[in-house]
Write a protein that holds these residues in place. Structure first.
Motif, PDB file in Angstrom:
ATOM      1  N   ALA A 194       0.860  -1.182   0.000  1.00 30.75           N
ATOM      2  CA  ALA A 194       0.000   0.000   0.000  1.00 30.75           C
ATOM      3  C   ALA A 194       0.897   1.232   0.000  1.00 30.75           C
ATOM      4  O   ALA A 194       1.667   1.447   0.945  1.00 30.75           O
ATOM      5  CB  ALA A 194      -0.915  -0.004   1.217  1.00 30.75           C
ATOM      6  N   ILE A 195       0.798   2.016  -1.057  1.00 32.96           N
ATOM      7  CA  ILE A 195       1.655   3.191  -1.221  1.00 32.96           C
ATOM      8  C   ILE A 195       0.796   4.439  -1.020  1.00 32.96           C
ATOM      9  O   ILE A 195      -0.135   4.676  -1.780  1.00 32.96           O
ATOM     10  CB  ILE A 195       2.303   3.207  -2.617  1.00 32.96           C
ATOM     11  CG1 ILE A 195       3.022   1.865  -2.882  1.00 32.96           C
ATOM     12  CG2 ILE A 195       3.249   4.389  -2.767  1.00 32.96           C
ATOM     13  CD1 ILE A 195       3.348   1.614  -4.333  1.00 32.96           C
ATOM     14  N   PRO A 196       1.094   5.238   0.012  1.00 35.11           N
ATOM     15  CA  PRO A 196       0.295   6.447   0.253  1.00 35.11           C
ATOM     16  C   PRO A 196       0.366   7.403  -0.938  1.00 35.11           C
ATOM     17  O   PRO A 196       1.441   7.636  -1.492  1.00 35.11           O
ATOM     18  CB  PRO A 196       0.958   7.075   1.489  1.00 35.11           C
ATOM     19  CG  PRO A 196       1.781   5.987   2.103  1.00 35.11           C
ATOM     20  CD  PRO A 196       2.166   5.071   0.984  1.00 35.11           C
ATOM     21  N   ARG A 197      -0.789   7.939  -1.337  1.00 34.95           N
ATOM     22  CA  ARG A 197      -0.829   8.832  -2.506  1.00 34.95           C
ATOM     23  C   ARG A 197       0.031  10.074  -2.317  1.00 34.95           C
ATOM     24  O   ARG A 197       0.521  10.630  -3.289  1.00 34.95           O
ATOM     25  CB  ARG A 197      -2.264   9.251  -2.810  1.00 34.95           C
ATOM     26  CG  ARG A 197      -2.962   8.250  -3.710  1.00 34.95           C
ATOM     27  CD  ARG A 197      -4.340   8.679  -4.050  1.00 34.95           C
ATOM     28  NE  ARG A 197      -4.379   9.269  -5.382  1.00 34.95           N
ATOM     29  CZ  ARG A 197      -5.480   9.678  -5.962  1.00 34.95           C
ATOM     30  NH1 ARG A 197      -6.634   9.594  -5.344  1.00 34.95           N
ATOM     31  NH2 ARG A 197      -5.459  10.200  -7.171  1.00 34.95           N
ATOM     32  N   ASN A 198       0.242  10.502  -1.068  1.00 32.14           N
ATOM     33  CA  ASN A 198       1.030  11.724  -0.861  1.00 32.14           C
ATOM     34  C   ASN A 198       2.518  11.534  -1.158  1.00 32.14           C
ATOM     35  O   ASN A 198       3.267  12.507  -1.192  1.00 32.14           O
ATOM     36  CB  ASN A 198       0.811  12.292   0.552  1.00 32.14           C
ATOM     37  CG  ASN A 198       1.321  11.390   1.650  1.00 32.14           C
ATOM     38  OD1 ASN A 198       1.717  10.256   1.420  1.00 32.14           O
ATOM     39  ND2 ASN A 198       1.297  11.893   2.863  1.00 32.14           N
ATOM     40  N   VAL A 199       2.977  10.302  -1.387  1.00 33.37           N
ATOM     41  CA  VAL A 199       4.370  10.077  -1.789  1.00 33.37           C
ATOM     42  C   VAL A 199       4.469   9.655  -3.264  1.00 33.37           C
ATOM     43  O   VAL A 199       5.552   9.354  -3.745  1.00 33.37           O
ATOM     44  CB  VAL A 199       5.107   9.040  -0.892  1.00 33.37           C
ATOM     45  CG1 VAL A 199       5.102   9.471   0.555  1.00 33.37           C
ATOM     46  CG2 VAL A 199       4.549   7.636  -1.060  1.00 33.37           C
ATOM     47  N   VAL A 200       3.321   9.631  -3.959  1.00 32.85           N
ATOM     48  CA  VAL A 200       3.301   9.174  -5.353  1.00 32.85           C
ATOM     49  C   VAL A 200       3.519  10.344  -6.297  1.00 32.85           C
ATOM     50  O   VAL A 200       2.832  11.351  -6.230  1.00 32.85           O
ATOM     51  CB  VAL A 200       1.963   8.465  -5.670  1.00 32.85           C
ATOM     52  CG1 VAL A 200       1.879   8.137  -7.155  1.00 32.85           C
ATOM     53  CG2 VAL A 200       1.843   7.186  -4.847  1.00 32.85           C
ATOM     54  N   LYS A 201       4.513  10.186  -7.160  1.00 34.11           N
ATOM     55  CA  LYS A 201       4.786  11.179  -8.205  1.00 34.11           C
ATOM     56  C   LYS A 201       3.866  10.953  -9.391  1.00 34.11           C
ATOM     57  O   LYS A 201       3.256  11.881  -9.891  1.00 34.11           O
ATOM     58  CB  LYS A 201       6.252  11.066  -8.627  1.00 34.11           C
ATOM     59  CG  LYS A 201       6.697  12.053  -9.667  1.00 34.11           C
ATOM     60  CD  LYS A 201       8.185  11.876  -9.936  1.00 34.11           C
ATOM     61  CE  LYS A 201       8.695  12.838 -10.963  1.00 34.11           C
ATOM     62  NZ  LYS A 201      10.130  12.648 -11.209  1.00 34.11           N
ATOM     63  N   LYS A 202       3.770   9.684  -9.854  1.00 32.46           N
ATOM     64  CA  LYS A 202       2.856   9.350 -10.948  1.00 32.46           C
ATOM     65  C   LYS A 202       2.590   7.856 -10.947  1.00 32.46           C
ATOM     66  O   LYS A 202       3.394   7.058 -10.475  1.00 32.46           O
ATOM     67  CB  LYS A 202       3.385   9.819 -12.297  1.00 32.46           C
ATOM     68  CG  LYS A 202       4.589   9.067 -12.827  1.00 32.46           C
ATOM     69  CD  LYS A 202       5.009   9.592 -14.193  1.00 32.46           C
ATOM     70  CE  LYS A 202       6.222   8.816 -14.689  1.00 32.46           C
ATOM     71  NZ  LYS A 202       6.619   9.222 -16.016  1.00 32.46           N
ATOM     72  N   THR A 203       1.432   7.529 -11.510  1.00 33.12           N
ATOM     73  CA  THR A 203       1.020   6.120 -11.681  1.00 33.12           C
ATOM     74  C   THR A 203       0.542   5.976 -13.116  1.00 33.12           C
ATOM     75  O   THR A 203      -0.169   6.842 -13.624  1.00 33.12           O
ATOM     76  CB  THR A 203      -0.138   5.784 -10.713  1.00 33.12           C
ATOM     77  OG1 THR A 203       0.276   6.051  -9.378  1.00 33.12           O
ATOM     78  CG2 THR A 203      -0.531   4.320 -10.833  1.00 33.12           C
ATOM     79  N   HIS A 204       0.965   4.897 -13.779  1.00 31.24           N
ATOM     80  CA  HIS A 204       0.522   4.689 -15.161  1.00 31.24           C
ATOM     81  C   HIS A 204       0.385   3.203 -15.453  1.00 31.24           C
ATOM     82  O   HIS A 204       0.987   2.363 -14.772  1.00 31.24           O
ATOM     83  CB  HIS A 204       1.471   5.351 -16.161  1.00 31.24           C
ATOM     84  CG  HIS A 204       2.874   4.848 -16.116  1.00 31.24           C
ATOM     85  ND1 HIS A 204       3.277   3.720 -16.776  1.00 31.24           N
ATOM     86  CD2 HIS A 204       3.972   5.311 -15.467  1.00 31.24           C
ATOM     87  CE1 HIS A 204       4.573   3.513 -16.555  1.00 31.24           C
ATOM     88  NE2 HIS A 204       5.016   4.448 -15.761  1.00 31.24           N
ATOM     89  N   LEU A 205      -0.439   2.890 -16.445  1.00 32.10           N
ATOM     90  CA  LEU A 205      -0.546   1.519 -16.916  1.00 32.10           C
ATOM     91  C   LEU A 205       0.802   1.081 -17.449  1.00 32.10           C
ATOM     92  O   LEU A 205       1.573   1.906 -17.974  1.00 32.10           O
ATOM     93  CB  LEU A 205      -1.580   1.405 -18.039  1.00 32.10           C
ATOM     94  CG  LEU A 205      -3.042   1.642 -17.657  1.00 32.10           C
ATOM     95  CD1 LEU A 205      -3.919   1.547 -18.907  1.00 32.10           C
ATOM     96  CD2 LEU A 205      -3.515   0.666 -16.611  1.00 32.10           C
ATOM     97  N   SER A 206       1.100  -0.187 -17.343  1.00 36.38           N
ATOM     98  CA  SER A 206       2.354  -0.727 -17.874  1.00 36.38           C
ATOM     99  C   SER A 206       2.038  -1.861 -18.840  1.00 36.38           C
ATOM    100  O   SER A 206       1.022  -2.537 -18.691  1.00 36.38           O
ATOM    101  CB  SER A 206       3.225  -1.264 -16.735  1.00 36.38           C
ATOM    102  OG  SER A 206       3.639  -0.221 -15.903  1.00 36.38           O
ATOM    103  N   MET A 207       2.897  -2.036 -19.782  1.00 39.69           N
ATOM    104  CA  MET A 207       2.735  -3.108 -20.759  1.00 39.69           C
ATOM    105  C   MET A 207       3.784  -4.170 -20.502  1.00 39.69           C
ATOM    106  O   MET A 207       4.939  -3.850 -20.247  1.00 39.69           O
ATOM    107  CB  MET A 207       2.895  -2.563 -22.187  1.00 39.69           C
ATOM    108  CG  MET A 207       1.912  -1.462 -22.559  1.00 39.69           C
ATOM    109  SD  MET A 207       0.197  -1.885 -22.327  1.00 39.69           S
ATOM    110  CE  MET A 207       0.009  -3.247 -23.445  1.00 39.69           C
ATOM    111  N   GLU A 208       3.364  -5.433 -20.570  1.00 39.41           N
ATOM    112  CA  GLU A 208       4.318  -6.528 -20.455  1.00 39.41           C
ATOM    113  C   GLU A 208       4.716  -6.965 -21.857  1.00 39.41           C
ATOM    114  O   GLU A 208       3.855  -7.151 -22.716  1.00 39.41           O
ATOM    115  CB  GLU A 208       3.691  -7.714 -19.723  1.00 39.41           C
ATOM    116  CG  GLU A 208       3.806  -7.619 -18.227  1.00 39.41           C
ATOM    117  CD  GLU A 208       3.337  -8.904 -17.579  1.00 39.41           C
ATOM    118  OE1 GLU A 208       4.194  -9.564 -16.965  1.00 39.41           O
ATOM    119  OE2 GLU A 208       2.159  -9.220 -17.675  1.00 39.41           O
ATOM    120  N   PHE A 209       5.996  -7.113 -22.084  1.00 38.76           N
ATOM    121  CA  PHE A 209       6.469  -7.539 -23.405  1.00 38.76           C
ATOM    122  C   PHE A 209       7.142  -8.885 -23.295  1.00 38.76           C
ATOM    123  O   PHE A 209       7.662  -9.276 -22.323  1.00 38.76           O
ATOM    124  CB  PHE A 209       7.457  -6.518 -23.996  1.00 38.76           C
ATOM    125  CG  PHE A 209       6.802  -5.208 -24.292  1.00 38.76           C
ATOM    126  CD1 PHE A 209       6.034  -5.047 -25.430  1.00 38.76           C
ATOM    127  CD2 PHE A 209       6.936  -4.127 -23.430  1.00 38.76           C
ATOM    128  CE1 PHE A 209       5.422  -3.830 -25.713  1.00 38.76           C
ATOM    129  CE2 PHE A 209       6.325  -2.905 -23.704  1.00 38.76           C
ATOM    130  CZ  PHE A 209       5.581  -2.778 -24.843  1.00 38.76           C
TER     131      PHE A 209
END
Length: 152
Positions: free
Chosen positions: A137-152
């Motif tokens: 669980a990562i607190p939102r106040n320490v999050v710079k960005k979140t994005h979808l990731s693709m597995e290759f």
């Protein structure tokens, strides 16, 4: 609270995007070199095409010319958020539950600054991932960005 330029533009642009059946994913207002760029990222189920981007670009450009909320010259770009779309709104964290995401933190959190895992969701203002066979669980106040990731 002092509204950022992105928030101000977002509130002006959102109705134009929504009336075309599209979603405003993100607004970026940034200086690169000597030039300012206003980037709008739009999406819809099945993805956006050039006509969607062009239509939004013309409508937004006309509205911004009338309202003139940006003090300096800038270049307007309208595009898809791409395969690694950012997750910003609470609805994004519901919509993409179970998807592989990457979370970047502003500072080291539990020894790392980047986490990739399957999104469990947004719970009590924390981004919860299944990460290396455990939940984190990562607190939102320490999050710079979140994005979808693709597995290759």
């Amino acid at each position: 609270m002092n509204e950022t330029m992105e928030q101000k533009i977002g509130s002006l642009v959102e109705p134009i995007v929504r009336e075309r059946g599209l979603e405003l994913v993100d607004v970026e207002y940034i200086k690169e070199g000597a030039h300012w760029y206003l980037r709008l990222f739009i999406d819809k189920d099945g993805g956006v095409d050039m006509d969607d981007c062009s239509g939004v670009s013309h409508a937004v450009s006309d509205m911004l010319d009338q309202k003139n909320p940006i003090p300096q010259a800038y270049m307007l770009e309208v595009s898809s958020p791409g395969l690694e779309r950012p997750l910003k709104k609470e609805a994004d964290f519901v919509r993409f539950q179970g998807s592989l995401v990457t979370v970047h933190t502003t500072s080291t959190f539990q020894g790392y600054k980047e986490f990739s895992g399957n999104l469990v969701g947004l719970i009590d203002d924390e981004i919860v991932l299944e990460y290396e066979d455990k939940r984190i669980a990562i607190p939102r106040n320490v999050v710079k960005k979140t994005h979808l990731s693709m597995e290759f």
